[in-house]
Design an enzyme around this catalytic site. Structure first.
Site, PDB file in Angstrom:
ATOM      1  N   ARG A  36       0.829  -1.220   0.000  1.00 14.61           N
ATOM      2  CA  ARG A  36       0.000   0.000   0.000  1.00 14.61           C
ATOM      3  C   ARG A  36       0.858   1.262   0.000  1.00 14.61           C
ATOM      4  O   ARG A  36       0.432   2.287  -0.541  1.00 14.61           O
ATOM      5  CB  ARG A  36      -0.938  -0.001   1.199  1.00 14.61           C
ATOM      6  CG  ARG A  36      -2.084  -0.967   0.975  1.00 14.61           C
ATOM      7  CD  ARG A  36      -3.065  -0.930   2.101  1.00 14.61           C
ATOM      8  NE  ARG A  36      -4.287  -1.619   1.716  1.00 14.61           N
ATOM      9  CZ  ARG A  36      -5.126  -2.180   2.559  1.00 14.61           C
ATOM     10  NH1 ARG A  36      -4.871  -2.152   3.862  1.00 14.61           N
ATOM     11  NH2 ARG A  36      -6.208  -2.779   2.131  1.00 14.61           N
ATOM     12  N   LYS A 218     -19.968 -16.143   1.662  1.00 16.48           N
ATOM     13  CA  LYS A 218     -21.430 -16.057   1.798  1.00 16.48           C
ATOM     14  C   LYS A 218     -22.128 -15.354   0.638  1.00 16.48           C
ATOM     15  O   LYS A 218     -21.597 -14.408   0.074  1.00 16.48           O
ATOM     16  CB  LYS A 218     -21.764 -15.290   3.073  1.00 16.48           C
ATOM     17  CG  LYS A 218     -21.414 -16.062   4.324  1.00 16.48           C
ATOM     18  CD  LYS A 218     -21.806 -15.253   5.524  1.00 16.48           C
ATOM     19  CE  LYS A 218     -21.626 -16.066   6.798  1.00 16.48           C
ATOM     20  NZ  LYS A 218     -21.882 -15.237   7.970  1.00 16.48           N
ATOM     21  N   GLY A 370     -10.216  -8.533  -0.816  1.00 15.72           N
ATOM     22  CA  GLY A 370      -8.999  -8.922  -0.103  1.00 15.72           C
ATOM     23  C   GLY A 370      -8.542 -10.339  -0.377  1.00 15.72           C
ATOM     24  O   GLY A 370      -7.372 -10.582  -0.681  1.00 15.72           O
ATOM     25  N   GLY A 393     -13.267  -3.593   0.263  1.00 12.54           N
ATOM     26  CA  GLY A 393     -14.627  -3.096   0.491  1.00 12.54           C
ATOM     27  C   GLY A 393     -15.009  -2.038  -0.519  1.00 12.54           C
ATOM     28  O   GLY A 393     -16.124  -2.022  -1.042  1.00 12.54           O
TER      29      GLY A 393
END
Ligand code: AMP
Length: 414
Positions: A36, A218, A370, A393
């Site tokens: 990053r 999920k 991720g 996200g």
């Protein structure tokens, strides 16, 4: 992209305040992965080479928001950045008390602020548990007012705001979006521009055939992205734990595989919607089933019916071959979520097989989320991907079609 970037403005002699995403893993002051920091270097260098001074701000981890906590300090990141830049980086130990240090900066100087999340105003979330409706509303308003004061303090460190923190752009925080109310010029950095360019292309101007590979634990976490991409793609390939809710919805026994019983109807509706939209919606035709959730579990390859007492932890070889064939003919691929429990070697083949196919496809490939990014890094094929998003996200919310507050707050191109 309709947002202004650092390319659209003259930075000579300007005082730049820049939000970066330096939320890197640190243990005992040692940075575990500098990806990053590296990702922000092009923008940092571009700003400095134009003769601007630079104040950098970021969050790191999830401190309590009640002041300094050593394990979440950005000091080691500032020191590491100085080495990467080959120039000094001064450090402000309190992000809201750096006025004098910011005012003393000369062109080419860099000041790194301490973790913005040491102040709860950064996130601006009020504690409302146990409060009456009226008190909760008042607490929320008071916190938003404090958040504005924080944003105004940060804004006063410079005269141009640059946001290069794509990974935090889905948050309406003091340093990511509220600050723009108090700065005249708000532009994107080069990393932010690249992220928006690739992800934007997927939604606005995709090449066809366009394949979305959606996996992960999920259905609930991926439902919105499925609904959004359904309007854009030709094919959806499903893997990971979420596949078994779909298989159960089709009437297959799924043993003790992961399932969201409350989403069986939604899964059925999603399958029907895909059919109506003419989207090829592919589910695993075979699976690697295990007798327990363990790298040392007994395993067997089964079809779409998972035997009693077994759980499917990866897609099987026929599925990999079918998915590879789809990916092989695609011109654009968006991939979010692994095909199985790739963290455990016996259940990594599905994810790695998909990864190889994406790398070999020649398609414009966008990897977001991720876990898919870790899988791609683990495969050694990262170089072959067109774009690996730095924001899990944020990239998911972007692909869901949501407006990201950190992007919305930037100046539009005229
Ligand atoms: P997500 O954050 O939703 O993308 O989910 C990623 C996680 O899903 C990874 O940690 C995987 O180990 C897990 N996962 C993938 N496939 C399965 C599966 N078949 N059963 C249970 N967990 C899975």
């Amino acid at each position: 992209m309709n947002k202004k970037t650092i390319r659209d403005i003259d930075l000579k002699g300007k005082r730049v305040v820049m939000r970066v995403d330096f939320n890197v893993p640190i243990e005992n002051g040692v940075i575990g992965d500098e990806t990053r920091i590296q990702a922000a270097l092009p923008t940092i260098n571009a700003v400095l080479s134009q003769g601007a001074s630079l104040v950098l701000m970021s969050h790191l981890g999830r401190p309590k928001g009640k002041g300094y906590e050593a394990e979440f300090s950005l000091k080691p990141v500032g020191e590491h950045l100085a080495k990467l830049l080959g120039r000094p980086v001064t450090f402000a130990p309190d992000c809201l008390k750096a006025q004098a240090q910011a005012a003393a900066l000369k062109p080419g100087d860099v000041l790194m602020l301490e973790n913005t999340r040491f102040y709860k105003e950064e996130e601006g979330k009020a504690k409302t548990e146990g409060l009456s409706e009226a008190d909760a509303a008042a607490a929320k308003k008071a916190m938003k007012d404090k958040q504005k004061v924080m944003a105004q303090t940060l804004a006063a460190y410079g005269d141009v705001y640059v946001n290069d923190a794509f990974g935090s752009a889905h948050r309406a925080h003091a340093s990511t979006s509220v600050i723009c109310k108090f700065t005249k010029t708000n532009v994107a950095g080069l990393l932010m521009e690249k992220e928006l360019d690739y992800l934007g292309r997927a939604l606005e101007n995709p090449a066809h055939p366009f394949v979305a590979i959606i996996g992960g634990a999920k259905v609930s976490g991926k439902l919105e992205v499925l609904q959004s991409l359904m309007k854009k793609v030709d094919t959806i390939l499903i893997g990971g734990g979420m596949a078994y809710t779909f298989l159960k919805a089709q009437g297959h026994p799924i043993g003790k595989s992961l399932v969201e019983e409350n989403l069986l109807d939604v899964a059925k509706q999603t399958l029907a919607a895909a059919q109506k939209a003419g989207v090829k919606f592919m589910l695993p035709v075979d699976n690697i089933a295990a007798d327990k959730f363990d790298a040392a579990a007994k395993t067997q390859t089964v079809g779409q019916d998972i035997p009693d007492g077994w759980m499917a932890l990866d897609v099987g070889p026929k599925t990999v071959a079918a998915y590879q064939a789809e990916i092989g003919t695609s011109k654009m691929v968006v991939w979010n979520g692994p095909m199985g429990c790739f963290e455990m070697a016996p259940f990594a083949a599905g994810t790695m097989g998909v990864c190889k196919a994406v790398a070999a496809s020649g398609a414009v490939s966008i990897i977001g989320g991720g876990d898919s990014v870790s899988a791609v890094n683990q495969s050694g094929l990262a170089e072959k991907m067109s774009h690996i998003s730095t924001g899990g996200g944020a990239s998911l919310e972007f692909l869901e079609g949501k407006e990201l507050p950190g992007v919305a707050a930037l100046d539009n191109k005229n």
